[in-house]
Design a protein around this motif. Structure first.
Motif, PDB file in Angstrom:
ATOM      1  N   ALA A 197       8.754   8.469   5.344  1.00 58.78           N
ATOM      2  CA  ALA A 197       9.328   7.307   6.074  1.00 58.78           C
ATOM      3  C   ALA A 197       9.840   7.479   7.342  1.00 58.78           C
ATOM      4  O   ALA A 197       9.597   6.470   8.115  1.00 58.78           O
ATOM      5  CB  ALA A 197      10.301   6.663   4.956  1.00 58.78           C
ATOM      6  N   ARG A 198      10.485   8.277   7.492  1.00 60.63           N
ATOM      7  CA  ARG A 198      11.128   8.609   8.939  1.00 60.63           C
ATOM      8  C   ARG A 198      10.239   9.136   9.741  1.00 60.63           C
ATOM      9  O   ARG A 198      10.197   8.674  11.062  1.00 60.63           O
ATOM     10  CB  ARG A 198      12.302   9.585   8.757  1.00 60.63           C
ATOM     11  N   ASP A 199       8.909   9.900   9.612  1.00 62.25           N
ATOM     12  CA  ASP A 199       8.079  10.038  10.351  1.00 62.25           C
ATOM     13  C   ASP A 199       7.104   8.855  10.677  1.00 62.25           C
ATOM     14  O   ASP A 199       6.592   8.943  11.665  1.00 62.25           O
ATOM     15  CB  ASP A 199       7.086  11.277   9.811  1.00 62.25           C
ATOM     16  N   ALA A 200       7.054   7.821   9.734  1.00 56.71           N
ATOM     17  CA  ALA A 200       5.944   7.038   9.992  1.00 56.71           C
ATOM     18  C   ALA A 200       6.141   6.166  11.551  1.00 56.71           C
ATOM     19  O   ALA A 200       5.082   6.102  12.191  1.00 56.71           O
ATOM     20  CB  ALA A 200       5.864   5.954   8.993  1.00 56.71           C
ATOM     21  N   PRO A 201       7.324   5.637  11.541  1.00 53.33           N
ATOM     22  CA  PRO A 201       7.326   5.002  13.044  1.00 53.33           C
ATOM     23  C   PRO A 201       7.278   5.545  14.103  1.00 53.33           C
ATOM     24  O   PRO A 201       7.010   5.223  15.059  1.00 53.33           O
ATOM     25  CB  PRO A 201       8.949   4.440  12.889  1.00 53.33           C
ATOM     26  N   LEU A 202       7.048   7.083  13.930  1.00 53.68           N
ATOM     27  CA  LEU A 202       7.079   7.941  14.994  1.00 53.68           C
ATOM     28  C   LEU A 202       5.509   8.177  15.030  1.00 53.68           C
ATOM     29  O   LEU A 202       4.991   9.050  16.166  1.00 53.68           O
ATOM     30  CB  LEU A 202       7.839   9.311  15.129  1.00 53.68           C
ATOM     31  N   ALA A 203       4.713   7.701  14.463  1.00 58.67           N
ATOM     32  CA  ALA A 203       3.229   7.961  14.553  1.00 58.67           C
ATOM     33  C   ALA A 203       2.579   7.498  15.692  1.00 58.67           C
ATOM     34  O   ALA A 203       2.840   6.353  16.250  1.00 58.67           O
ATOM     35  CB  ALA A 203       2.516   7.412  13.034  1.00 58.67           C
ATOM     36  N   THR A 204       1.409   8.051  16.317  1.00 59.15           N
ATOM     37  CA  THR A 204       0.930   7.581  17.583  1.00 59.15           C
ATOM     38  C   THR A 204      -0.091   6.398  17.405  1.00 59.15           C
ATOM     39  O   THR A 204      -0.055   5.666  18.178  1.00 59.15           O
ATOM     40  CB  THR A 204       0.273   8.934  18.092  1.00 59.15           C
ATOM     41  N   GLY A 205      -0.616   6.535  16.255  1.00 60.13           N
ATOM     42  CA  GLY A 205      -1.648   5.361  15.969  1.00 60.13           C
ATOM     43  C   GLY A 205      -1.319   4.615  14.846  1.00 60.13           C
ATOM     44  O   GLY A 205      -0.783   5.091  14.101  1.00 60.13           O
ATOM     45  N   ASP A 206      -2.198   3.520  14.658  1.00 58.70           N
ATOM     46  CA  ASP A 206      -1.964   2.678  13.542  1.00 58.70           C
ATOM     47  C   ASP A 206      -2.656   3.412  12.156  1.00 58.70           C
ATOM     48  O   ASP A 206      -2.023   3.346  11.039  1.00 58.70           O
ATOM     49  CB  ASP A 206      -2.672   1.078  13.891  1.00 58.70           C
ATOM     50  N   ALA A 207      -3.635   3.869  12.411  1.00 60.44           N
ATOM     51  CA  ALA A 207      -4.362   4.718  11.332  1.00 60.44           C
ATOM     52  C   ALA A 207      -3.249   5.870  10.676  1.00 60.44           C
ATOM     53  O   ALA A 207      -3.039   5.882   9.375  1.00 60.44           O
ATOM     54  CB  ALA A 207      -5.457   5.410  11.657  1.00 60.44           C
ATOM     55  N   GLU A 208      -2.516   6.401  11.658  1.00 58.23           N
ATOM     56  CA  GLU A 208      -1.627   7.759  11.009  1.00 58.23           C
ATOM     57  C   GLU A 208      -0.444   6.986  10.513  1.00 58.23           C
ATOM     58  O   GLU A 208       0.078   7.489   9.641  1.00 58.23           O
ATOM     59  CB  GLU A 208      -1.271   8.289  12.321  1.00 58.23           C
ATOM     60  N   TYR A 209      -0.027   5.806  10.926  1.00 60.28           N
ATOM     61  CA  TYR A 209       0.913   5.218  10.655  1.00 60.28           C
ATOM     62  C   TYR A 209       0.925   4.642   9.233  1.00 60.28           C
ATOM     63  O   TYR A 209       1.510   4.820   8.259  1.00 60.28           O
ATOM     64  CB  TYR A 209       1.496   3.854  11.360  1.00 60.28           C
ATOM     65  N   GLU A 210      -0.376   4.039   9.019  1.00 56.60           N
ATOM     66  CA  GLU A 210      -0.627   3.380   7.600  1.00 56.60           C
ATOM     67  C   GLU A 210      -0.862   4.496   6.560  1.00 56.60           C
ATOM     68  O   GLU A 210      -0.356   4.596   5.556  1.00 56.60           O
ATOM     69  CB  GLU A 210      -2.135   2.983   7.746  1.00 56.60           C
ATOM     70  N   ARG A 211      -1.145   5.811   7.104  1.00 55.05           N
ATOM     71  CA  ARG A 211      -1.359   7.144   6.190  1.00 55.05           C
ATOM     72  C   ARG A 211      -0.267   7.420   5.840  1.00 55.05           C
ATOM     73  O   ARG A 211       0.336   7.717   4.391  1.00 55.05           O
ATOM     74  CB  ARG A 211      -2.182   8.165   6.718  1.00 55.05           C
ATOM     75  N   LEU A 212       0.881   7.492   6.678  1.00 56.62           N
ATOM     76  CA  LEU A 212       2.212   8.152   6.370  1.00 56.62           C
ATOM     77  C   LEU A 212       3.109   7.008   5.571  1.00 56.62           C
ATOM     78  O   LEU A 212       3.812   7.267   4.399  1.00 56.62           O
ATOM     79  CB  LEU A 212       2.988   8.349   7.654  1.00 56.62           C
ATOM     80  N   TYR A 213       2.611   5.690   5.886  1.00 55.73           N
ATOM     81  CA  TYR A 213       3.448   4.600   4.988  1.00 55.73           C
ATOM     82  C   TYR A 213       2.904   4.693   3.433  1.00 55.73           C
ATOM     83  O   TYR A 213       3.697   4.583   2.765  1.00 55.73           O
ATOM     84  CB  TYR A 213       2.955   3.317   5.859  1.00 55.73           C
ATOM     85  N   ARG A 214       1.451   4.851   3.360  1.00 57.61           N
ATOM     86  CA  ARG A 214       1.245   4.787   2.049  1.00 57.61           C
ATOM     87  C   ARG A 214       1.594   6.032   1.251  1.00 57.61           C
ATOM     88  O   ARG A 214       1.924   5.918   0.050  1.00 57.61           O
ATOM     89  CB  ARG A 214      -0.308   4.679   1.777  1.00 57.61           C
ATOM     90  N   LEU A 215       1.809   7.048   1.764  1.00 56.84           N
ATOM     91  CA  LEU A 215       2.345   8.518   1.210  1.00 56.84           C
ATOM     92  C   LEU A 215       3.632   8.180   0.826  1.00 56.84           C
ATOM     93  O   LEU A 215       3.944   8.619  -0.235  1.00 56.84           O
ATOM     94  CB  LEU A 215       1.976   9.784   2.077  1.00 56.84           C
TER      95      LEU A 215
END
Length: 117
Positions: free
Chosen positions: A67-85
């Motif tokens: 959850a803390r890494d998700a906002p730092l994601a560079t792209g939307d796909a990476e953000y969604e992946r971290l969010y779902r995990l």
């Protein structure tokens, strides 16, 4: 060999195929490393599964880190992946401990960050 198998089973570790093959070829005993080249290193462990979880602590920490890494994601796909995990880990905690206020707070922060994104 039996002692190693019991130890690995107790810890929830699955050794790599290379280590398992060397162990099987040796027939057990102290000379099992003869067919095993080099040192025993982290890649020789395929899977590490926690056997004992204290009130979902491991899943909570994994979800909080994601959850803390998700906002730092560079792209939307990476953000969604971290969010779902992260969501998956939080759901596992709440399945074990339905009234975990700390988990609800972390999950709420994650949803808040997603809404602001």
């Amino acid at each position: 060999r039996l002692l190693l198998y019991r130890f690995v089973s107790m810890l929830g570790v699955r050794l790599s195929s290379r280590v398992r093959a060397a162990l099987a070829a040796s027939g057990g005993g102290a000379k099992w490393r003869r067919g095993f080249e080099g040192r025993f290193v982290a890649p020789d462990v395929d899977v590490l599964v926690p056997k004992s979880k204290h009130m979902g602590l491991i899943d909570h920490v994994a979800g909080a880190v994601l959850a803390r890494d998700a906002p730092l994601a560079t792209g939307d796909a990476e953000y969604e992946r971290l969010y779902r995990l992260a969501q998956h880990h939080f759901q596992r905690v709440l399945a074990a401990v339905p009234n975990s206020a700390l988990t609800y707070a972390e999950w709420a922060r994650l949803v808040h960050d997603k809404a602001r994104r």
